[in-house]
Design an enzyme around this catalytic site. Sequence first.
Site, PDB file in Angstrom:
ATOM      1  N   LYS A   1       0.833  -1.195   0.000  1.00  0.00           N
ATOM      2  CA  LYS A   1       0.000   0.000   0.000  1.00  0.00           C
ATOM      3  C   LYS A   1       0.877   1.258   0.000  1.00  0.00           C
ATOM      4  O   LYS A   1       2.030   1.220   0.430  1.00  0.00           O
ATOM      5  CB  LYS A   1      -0.871   0.032   1.264  1.00  0.00           C
TER       6      LYS A   1
ATOM      7  N   ARG B   1     -10.522 -11.284   1.725  1.00  0.00           N
ATOM      8  CA  ARG B   1     -11.412 -12.300   1.155  1.00  0.00           C
ATOM      9  C   ARG B   1     -10.774 -13.693   1.205  1.00  0.00           C
ATOM     10  O   ARG B   1     -11.488 -14.692   1.243  1.00  0.00           O
ATOM     11  CB  ARG B   1     -11.794 -11.914  -0.274  1.00  0.00           C
TER      12      ARG B   1
END
Length: 524
Positions: A293, A367
């Site tokens: 990130k 996920r």
Amino acid sequence: MTMLLLRRAVQTAARTKHCRSFSTSQTHLNDRKGLVLGVFEKEGEEDSHHLTEAAAGFDQSLSGKLSELLKISGPPLKKGKSRVFYGLHKDFPCVAVVGLGKNNAGVCGAENWDTSKENIRQAVSAGCRSLQDLDVNRVEVDGCGDAQSAAEGAVLGLFQYDQLKSKKKTKVTAQLHGSANLVAWEKGVVYAEGQNLARLLMEAPANHITPTAFANIIEEKLAPHAEQVTINKRSQAWIEEQQMGAFLSVSKGSEEPPVFLELHYNGSPDRSQAPLVLVGKGITFDSGGISLKPSSSMDAMRADMGGAATVCASVVTAAALKLPVRIIGLAPLCENMPSGKATKPGDVVKAKNGKTIQVDNTDAEGRLILADALCYGHTLNPRAIVNVATLTGAMDVALGSAATGVFTNSDWLWDVSAPVLTNHVCICVCVVWRMPLFEHYTRQVTDCQLADLNNIGKYSRSGGACTAAAFLKEFVTAPHWAHLDIAGVMGNKDEIPYLRKGMSGRPTRTLVEFAAGLAQYKNL
């Protein structure tokens, strides 16, 4: 000379008597007591305010002095504003009067919340904080006609994460003024403390809340309810035995060992009742892994386990309330870090149900751990499965901080639970909004070059929240499942006045109310 000495003695005594109630002795400073009272906006031109029942009683005991001061101290109090008076009563050196807005404002259909309850929370919070700023450490609070909301406003409003600071805010103990509605007040305290637990976990730095530390804190919080709660802190060896390859693919980049936390709350007298299974994403720090990130705001990713925090806090709250339900909370806990051992973009991993996943973006890791947790949840004979996750920035883009996005495969579950959710959303003010689970999105994650599934959508960022939900759906066979994407409501800037800036702990109270309301549906 004698007269001069006598005059000085009288003046000294007068000054002493005048200042006695404002003594700065150590005893007085260590136990300062305040009172929060409510007033409604004027209903007619003649009256500038309308006192609550408790405020009217207090005013009567002072022969109308409070009303008089309110009239001469400035314009009528607006909603959510406070005004402090000093020296009115010997038991309360400081009295904060707060504006409650219009009396009986009721439910706003357009906003889907109870405006009266929100006004009370906001006003009580403002009053308590104004007294806290004066170093008052004991506050009695007017129930304002809804003691539960008043308690929530007080306890949520006074929370601030300052454990690691040398200079801390004054710790304030809030209690109900008078004995009426004490049960509702205590319920509100429990609800607010549950949300504050989630806020604490989310706000604390990642080097303090590792997967192991997170599990230990929840175990400690559930210790008083040991008779109704079973806690399993599953190790990496157990995770490997369960063949949770997707979960392990995320955790292996970190030096911190993963933990699979499993909580069983058995409050139902009916031991045959199938449990509500709650699954929370537990990434205790998300660097993005190899798909790193940007450094800007990466510190906020200490709260990427907000799903696990709210799920576990809701189980703690349900146990404290002794709700007559069965709840199983599952929290796969790990860090997502880059290293020589970390999963690389393009790697293929295998989930617990045997499906293979091409990991094209290691920053779409939530996920992956949820996939294995959902597979495990199916082995527990659930009546329904609800997973909660700070899953996608796309949800923040779509709904912002206004609402939690809900995806579900069950119209029946939505239709049956909608009255429960709508009613309790009004109570708890964490609005939910149903999002689509079209096959259009499923095709975007199943059209994969190397494996059964890709962990990002075919068209990259387009419909990102929906493709993430479609990915999770591939690991669900239960007929009643819902996915709550809470990325947009993770933090609070100034949207909710009674929550200070920082992590919000939403939707803890809504999960508790949902579990309690679902208990009435015996045929689920």
